[in-house]
Design an enzyme around this catalytic site. Structure first.
Site, PDB file in Angstrom:
ATOM      1  N   LYS A 144    -102.369 -53.409  50.757  1.00  0.00           N
ATOM      2  CA  LYS A 144    -102.846 -54.993  50.316  1.00  0.00           C
ATOM      3  C   LYS A 144    -102.187 -54.927  49.058  1.00  0.00           C
ATOM      4  CE  LYS A 144    -106.143 -57.788  49.680  1.00  0.00           C
ATOM      5  NZ  LYS A 144    -106.079 -59.143  50.692  1.00  0.00           N
TER       6      LYS A 144
ATOM      7  N   LYS B 182     -92.044 -61.692  51.156  1.00  0.00           N
ATOM      8  CA  LYS B 182     -92.901 -62.494  52.085  1.00  0.00           C
ATOM      9  C   LYS B 182     -93.231 -63.891  51.507  1.00  0.00           C
ATOM     10  CE  LYS B 182     -97.510 -61.723  54.616  1.00  0.00           C
ATOM     11  NZ  LYS B 182     -98.678 -60.964  54.555  1.00  0.00           N
TER      12      LYS B 182
ATOM     13  N   CYS C 215     -99.249 -65.972  49.271  1.00  0.00           N
ATOM     14  CA  CYS C 215    -100.810 -66.143  49.297  1.00  0.00           C
ATOM     15  C   CYS C 215    -101.206 -67.720  49.084  1.00  0.00           C
ATOM     16  CB  CYS C 215    -101.480 -65.347  48.172  1.00  0.00           C
ATOM     17  SG  CYS C 215    -103.300 -65.380  48.171  1.00  0.00           S
TER      18      CYS C 215
HETATM   19  C1  FMN Z   1    -108.547 -61.183  55.127  1.00  0.00           C
HETATM   20  C2  FMN Z   1    -107.147 -61.256  55.024  1.00  0.00           C
HETATM   21  C3  FMN Z   1    -106.417 -61.046  53.690  1.00  0.00           C
HETATM   22  C4  FMN Z   1    -105.262 -61.018  53.550  1.00  0.00           C
HETATM   23  N1  FMN Z   1    -104.612 -60.400  52.457  1.00  0.00           N
HETATM   24  C5  FMN Z   1    -103.204 -60.430  52.282  1.00  0.00           C
HETATM   25  C6  FMN Z   1    -102.617 -59.925  51.135  1.00  0.00           C
HETATM   26  O1  FMN Z   1    -103.490 -59.386  50.313  1.00  0.00           O
HETATM   27  N2  FMN Z   1    -101.346 -59.998  50.935  1.00  0.00           N
HETATM   28  C7  FMN Z   1    -100.486 -60.365  52.081  1.00  0.00           C
HETATM   29  O2  FMN Z   1     -99.330 -60.600  51.683  1.00  0.00           O
HETATM   30  N3  FMN Z   1    -100.959 -61.038  53.173  1.00  0.00           N
HETATM   31  C8  FMN Z   1    -102.365 -61.147  53.104  1.00  0.00           C
HETATM   32  N4  FMN Z   1    -102.863 -61.618  54.456  1.00  0.00           N
HETATM   33  C9  FMN Z   1    -101.995 -62.218  55.630  1.00  0.00           C
HETATM   34  C10 FMN Z   1    -101.532 -61.234  56.447  1.00  0.00           C
HETATM   35  O3  FMN Z   1    -100.984 -59.932  56.129  1.00  0.00           O
HETATM   36  C11 FMN Z   1    -100.829 -61.897  57.766  1.00  0.00           C
HETATM   37  O4  FMN Z   1     -99.650 -62.247  56.981  1.00  0.00           O
HETATM   38  C12 FMN Z   1    -101.384 -62.773  58.336  1.00  0.00           C
HETATM   39  O5  FMN Z   1    -102.823 -62.692  58.717  1.00  0.00           O
HETATM   40  C13 FMN Z   1    -100.857 -63.296  59.622  1.00  0.00           C
HETATM   41  O6  FMN Z   1    -100.961 -62.376  60.464  1.00  0.00           O
HETATM   42  P1  FMN Z   1    -102.067 -62.338  62.005  1.00  0.00           P
HETATM   43  O7  FMN Z   1    -101.753 -63.422  62.636  1.00  0.00           O
HETATM   44  O8  FMN Z   1    -101.685 -60.928  62.608  1.00  0.00           O
HETATM   45  O9  FMN Z   1    -103.343 -62.142  61.308  1.00  0.00           O
HETATM   46  C14 FMN Z   1    -104.356 -61.443  54.532  1.00  0.00           C
HETATM   47  C15 FMN Z   1    -104.674 -61.738  55.783  1.00  0.00           C
HETATM   48  C16 FMN Z   1    -106.435 -61.993  55.939  1.00  0.00           C
HETATM   49  C17 FMN Z   1    -106.743 -62.088  57.408  1.00  0.00           C
END
Ligand code: FMN
Length: 365
Positions: A46, A190, A153
């Site tokens: 995270k 990212k 983000c």
């Molecule tokens: C609740 C939540 C918190 C997230 N927190 C972060 C974060 O702290 N840093 C980050 O780079 N991406 C964060 N993301 C993005 C995820 O790492 C990922 O890029 C995004 O959810 C797309 O992937 P998925 O379709 O598998 O969910 C977060 C996503 C969710 C749902």
């Protein structure tokens, strides 16, 4: 004998190409250790920052589901399928001092698994830029194997953080360069999907020295308004702000971003994220040229860290390689990259077959 599914990505050896992305599944050392025990080849923590973090008073993440006849709602109902996740969660609310011994402990317990430290600071002043180096040095000294710079983000208020940096090519370059100055380990960037042409920001990241590009973070979005109550399905005192969409709904959009990246930079390293829940979906990213992929939403819904998801991903990859006779995931990486072309390169029907598109009514099929 099972096929060798290990990959080398930015010089690091992964036991398999499947990572948990930076999100709630990777918010603590206990979760990360469970993830490694379950079989994930790598974990991105995270996002760790230096500024104090206080999340909203209310749920940080919700899941949008669709009925068979296409009604969308966050209310849990029978016979629905997952459409997406929606979140407005900020970066880790734990301090750097909390994270450092955790990173040390995780690496001691799992030296063969890759631990990527996701970090984020501002960029509006020399002091902020120095924060990137403070974070980088601390995580590197604790044993992190690589960095992932969170330039993506979508819901940071500060103008010089998260996707606000990711939208500014000069800042993307500067931040990457500042981290590279102190990094002895690979630096992944990212990027945000919410720009006109992500190739421009990737180019800026590579100019700053990035070793890999990671895409996609969540897409800016709002929860839906409930027609009964006329309130947003997620709100605090009736108010909502733009958050991030993840899960199945973003897969095709994320693939389009990835195809433009891998075609622009065929020799660079890419980690694909967005909507992955099984091997068939992950394969899209590999065939477009990604060396690793990352998962968030599907893992959140599978006992918090995705034990069944990683099992299915590994089995799916092994069976696919056995069936096709591949010796390594490298053998099929990028095989469909060149099939994504400009619309003008797509064959048109012969003159006599073409009726100007006027003969059919509607798009019912
Ligand atoms: C609740 C939540 C918190 C997230 N927190 C972060 C974060 O702290 N840093 C980050 O780079 N991406 C964060 N993301 C993005 C995820 O790492 C990922 O890029 C995004 O959810 C797309 O992937 P998925 O379709 O598998 O969910 C977060 C996503 C969710 C749902």
């Amino acid at each position: 004998m099972k096929p060798d599914i290990s990959v080398t990505f930015t010089g690091l050896k992964f036991t398999n190409p499947f990572l948990l992305s930076s999100a709630p599944p990777t918010e603590s050392d206990t979760n990360i250790m469970r993830a490694f025990d379950a079989g994930w080849g790598g974990v991105v923590t995270k996002t760790i920052g230096l500024h104090p973090v206080t999340n909203v008073a209310g749920p940080k993440t919700k899941f949008l589901r669709s009925t068979l006849d296409g009604k969308l709602s966050m209310q849990k109902k029978p016979d629905t399928a997952l459409h997406s996740s929606w979140n407005w969660e900020l970066i880790s609310d734990k301090t750097l001092d909390w994270w450092v011994p955790k990173i040390e402990g995780i690496k001691k317990a799992h030296p063969d698994r890759m631990l990527i430290a996701s970090i984020m600071a501002g960029s509006g002043s020399d002091t902020e830029l120095a924060h990137w180096q403070t974070l980088a040095k601390a995580c590197q000294d604790a044993g992190a194997d690589a960095f992932e710079l969170n330039l993506s983000c979508p819901h940071m208020d500060r103008k010089d953080m998260g996707s606000n940096i990711g939208k500014d090519q000069a800042q993307v370059s500067i931040v990457t360069e500042v981290v590279k100055e102190v990094a002895k380990i690979p630096v992944w960037c990212k990027l945000t999907p919410s720009t006109t042409d992500i190739v421009e920001e990737a180019s800026a990241a590579f100019r700053g020295g990035a070793d890999a590009i990671v895409s996609s973070n969540t897409f800016p979005s709002l929860p839906l308004i409930d027609p009964e109550t006329m309130e947003f399905e997620v709100n605090v005192d009736g108010l909502v702000s733009s958050g991030g969409l993840g899960g199945p709904a973003i897969l095709p959009q994320s693939l389009a971003k990835m195809a433009s990246l891998t075609n622009a930079f065929p020799d660079k390293a890419f980690s694909g994220i967005g909507g992955i829940a099984d091997f068939g979906l992950a394969l899209n990213y590999f065939l477009l040229g990604c060396g690793t992929v990352q998962v968030c939403t599907a893992a959140m819904l599978d006992r918090a860290i995705g034990p069944n998801v990683i099992k299915a991903l590994i089995e799916g990859l092994e069976q696919f390689m056995e069936r096709r006779g591949y010796a390594s995931p490298e053998d099929f990486r990028g095989l469909r990259r060149a099939n994504v072309v400009a619309n003008s390169k797509i064959r048109r029907p012969d003159g006599k077959e073409y009726h100007g598109g006027h003969e059919a009514e509607g798009y019912a099929n």
